[in-house]
Design a protein around this motif. Structure first.
Motif, mmCIF file in Angstrom:
data_model
loop_
_atom_site.group_PDB
_atom_site.id
_atom_site.type_symbol
_atom_site.label_atom_id
_atom_site.label_comp_id
_atom_site.label_asym_id
_atom_site.label_seq_id
_atom_site.Cartn_x
_atom_site.Cartn_y
_atom_site.Cartn_z
ATOM 1 N N SER A 93 0.796 -1.217 0.057
ATOM 2 C CA SER A 93 -0.095 -0.196 -0.050
ATOM 3 C C SER A 93 0.781 1.182 -0.117
ATOM 4 O O SER A 93 1.814 1.369 0.588
ATOM 5 C CB SER A 93 -0.885 -0.108 1.211
ATOM 6 O OG SER A 93 -1.651 1.357 1.255
ATOM 7 N N THR B 40 -0.610 4.869 -1.010
ATOM 8 C CA THR B 40 -1.459 6.066 -0.734
ATOM 9 C C THR B 40 -2.854 5.368 -0.441
ATOM 10 O O THR B 40 -3.157 4.349 -1.042
ATOM 11 C CB THR B 40 -1.576 7.115 -1.901
ATOM 12 O OG1 THR B 40 -2.075 6.368 -2.905
ATOM 13 C CG2 THR B 40 -0.072 7.532 -2.077
ATOM 14 N N TYR B 41 -3.725 6.129 0.434
ATOM 15 C CA TYR B 41 -4.875 5.799 0.465
ATOM 16 C C TYR B 41 -5.638 6.986 1.048
ATOM 17 O O TYR B 41 -5.312 7.844 1.898
ATOM 18 C CB TYR B 41 -5.322 4.773 1.620
ATOM 19 C CG TYR B 41 -6.610 4.629 1.816
ATOM 20 C CD1 TYR B 41 -7.584 3.696 0.806
ATOM 21 C CD2 TYR B 41 -7.201 4.967 3.046
ATOM 22 C CE1 TYR B 41 -8.741 3.632 1.340
ATOM 23 C CE2 TYR B 41 -8.583 4.453 3.353
ATOM 24 C CZ TYR B 41 -9.206 4.114 2.382
ATOM 25 O OH TYR B 41 -10.596 3.910 2.590
ATOM 26 N N ASP B 42 -6.926 7.388 0.162
ATOM 27 C CA ASP B 42 -7.802 8.354 0.479
ATOM 28 C C ASP B 42 -9.000 7.877 1.120
ATOM 29 O O ASP B 42 -9.647 7.552 0.591
ATOM 30 C CB ASP B 42 -8.034 9.327 -0.768
ATOM 31 C CG ASP B 42 -8.950 10.480 -0.313
ATOM 32 O OD1 ASP B 42 -9.633 10.556 0.562
ATOM 33 O OD2 ASP B 42 -9.091 11.301 -1.234
ATOM 34 N N SER B 43 -9.335 7.978 2.272
ATOM 35 C CA SER B 43 -10.504 7.347 3.134
ATOM 36 C C SER B 43 -11.633 8.032 2.767
ATOM 37 O O SER B 43 -12.709 7.443 2.711
ATOM 38 C CB SER B 43 -10.317 7.394 4.771
ATOM 39 O OG SER B 43 -10.042 8.845 5.152
ATOM 40 N N ARG C 202 -12.187 6.246 -0.813
ATOM 41 C CA ARG C 202 -11.755 4.903 -0.839
ATOM 42 C C ARG C 202 -11.094 4.426 -2.088
ATOM 43 O O ARG C 202 -10.893 3.473 -2.444
ATOM 44 C CB ARG C 202 -13.136 4.108 -0.597
ATOM 45 C CG ARG C 202 -13.904 4.389 0.412
ATOM 46 C CD ARG C 202 -15.136 3.560 1.019
ATOM 47 N NE ARG C 202 -15.596 2.941 -0.286
ATOM 48 C CZ ARG C 202 -16.674 3.993 -0.802
ATOM 49 N NH1 ARG C 202 -16.854 5.161 -0.487
ATOM 50 N NH2 ARG C 202 -17.120 3.443 -2.112
ATOM 51 N N SER C 203 -9.912 5.304 -2.320
ATOM 52 C CA SER C 203 -9.124 4.999 -3.458
ATOM 53 C C SER C 203 -7.792 5.490 -3.097
ATOM 54 O O SER C 203 -7.320 5.824 -1.975
ATOM 55 C CB SER C 203 -9.544 5.841 -4.620
ATOM 56 O OG SER C 203 -9.211 7.036 -4.489
ATOM 57 N N GLY C 204 -6.598 4.906 -3.947
ATOM 58 C CA GLY C 204 -5.126 5.047 -3.504
ATOM 59 C C GLY C 204 -4.451 4.334 -4.756
ATOM 60 O O GLY C 204 -4.826 4.357 -5.687
ATOM 61 N N PHE D 257 -11.692 -1.517 -3.748
ATOM 62 C CA PHE D 257 -11.382 -1.272 -2.415
ATOM 63 C C PHE D 257 -12.622 -1.943 -1.814
ATOM 64 O O PHE D 257 -12.433 -2.921 -0.955
ATOM 65 C CB PHE D 257 -11.153 0.215 -2.037
ATOM 66 C CG PHE D 257 -10.844 0.221 -0.604
ATOM 67 C CD1 PHE D 257 -9.740 0.133 0.235
ATOM 68 C CD2 PHE D 257 -12.030 0.514 0.359
ATOM 69 C CE1 PHE D 257 -9.483 0.126 1.689
ATOM 70 C CE2 PHE D 257 -11.908 0.657 1.784
ATOM 71 C CZ PHE D 257 -10.663 0.556 2.403
ATOM 72 N N LEU E 281 -6.841 1.330 5.095
ATOM 73 C CA LEU E 281 -5.582 0.884 4.536
ATOM 74 C C LEU E 281 -4.571 1.989 4.973
ATOM 75 O O LEU E 281 -4.478 3.132 4.720
ATOM 76 C CB LEU E 281 -5.763 0.832 2.919
ATOM 77 C CG LEU E 281 -4.579 0.119 2.172
ATOM 78 C CD1 LEU E 281 -4.590 -1.548 2.859
ATOM 79 C CD2 LEU E 281 -4.924 -0.004 0.790
ATOM 80 N N ARG E 282 -3.438 1.397 5.426
ATOM 81 C CA ARG E 282 -2.271 2.285 5.743
ATOM 82 C C ARG E 282 -1.088 2.209 4.980
ATOM 83 O O ARG E 282 -1.011 1.090 4.447
ATOM 84 C CB ARG E 282 -1.841 2.042 7.371
ATOM 85 C CG ARG E 282 -3.016 2.145 8.327
ATOM 86 C CD ARG E 282 -2.358 2.094 9.689
ATOM 87 N NE ARG E 282 -1.680 0.759 9.866
ATOM 88 C CZ ARG E 282 -2.520 -0.156 10.554
ATOM 89 N NH1 ARG E 282 -3.841 -0.439 10.912
ATOM 90 N NH2 ARG E 282 -1.887 -1.628 10.529
#
Length: 67
Positions: free
Chosen positions: A5, A7-10, A13-15, A32, A40-41
């Motif tokens: 992982s 990047t993740y944009d909560s 819900r994409s990255g 996702f 996701l970190r």
């Protein structure tokens, strides 16, 4: 396929993930949601399923890597 992982944009819900060769590959909310994840970190090992080839390659499922 495995990846890390990146990047993740909560909010949406994409990255993106980094493949083992260092190539970044984005994922969208549908991928996702298909994996049933809540969060996701960066740095987590993930399992991904990919469709297509070359520039048309896209992640269709992302979930945590388990042993």
């Amino acid at each position: 396929m495995q990846a890390t992982s990146y990047t993740y944009d909560s909010e949406n819900r994409s990255g993106s993930v980094l493949l083992d060769d260092g190539t970044p590959l984005p994922f969208d909310a549908a991928a996702f949601d298909a994996g049933g994840l809540r969060l996701l970190r960066p740095g987590q090992r993930v399992r991904i399923e990919v469709e297509g080839e070359g520039d048309g390659r896209r992640i269709v499922l992302i979930t945590l890597q388990t042993l």
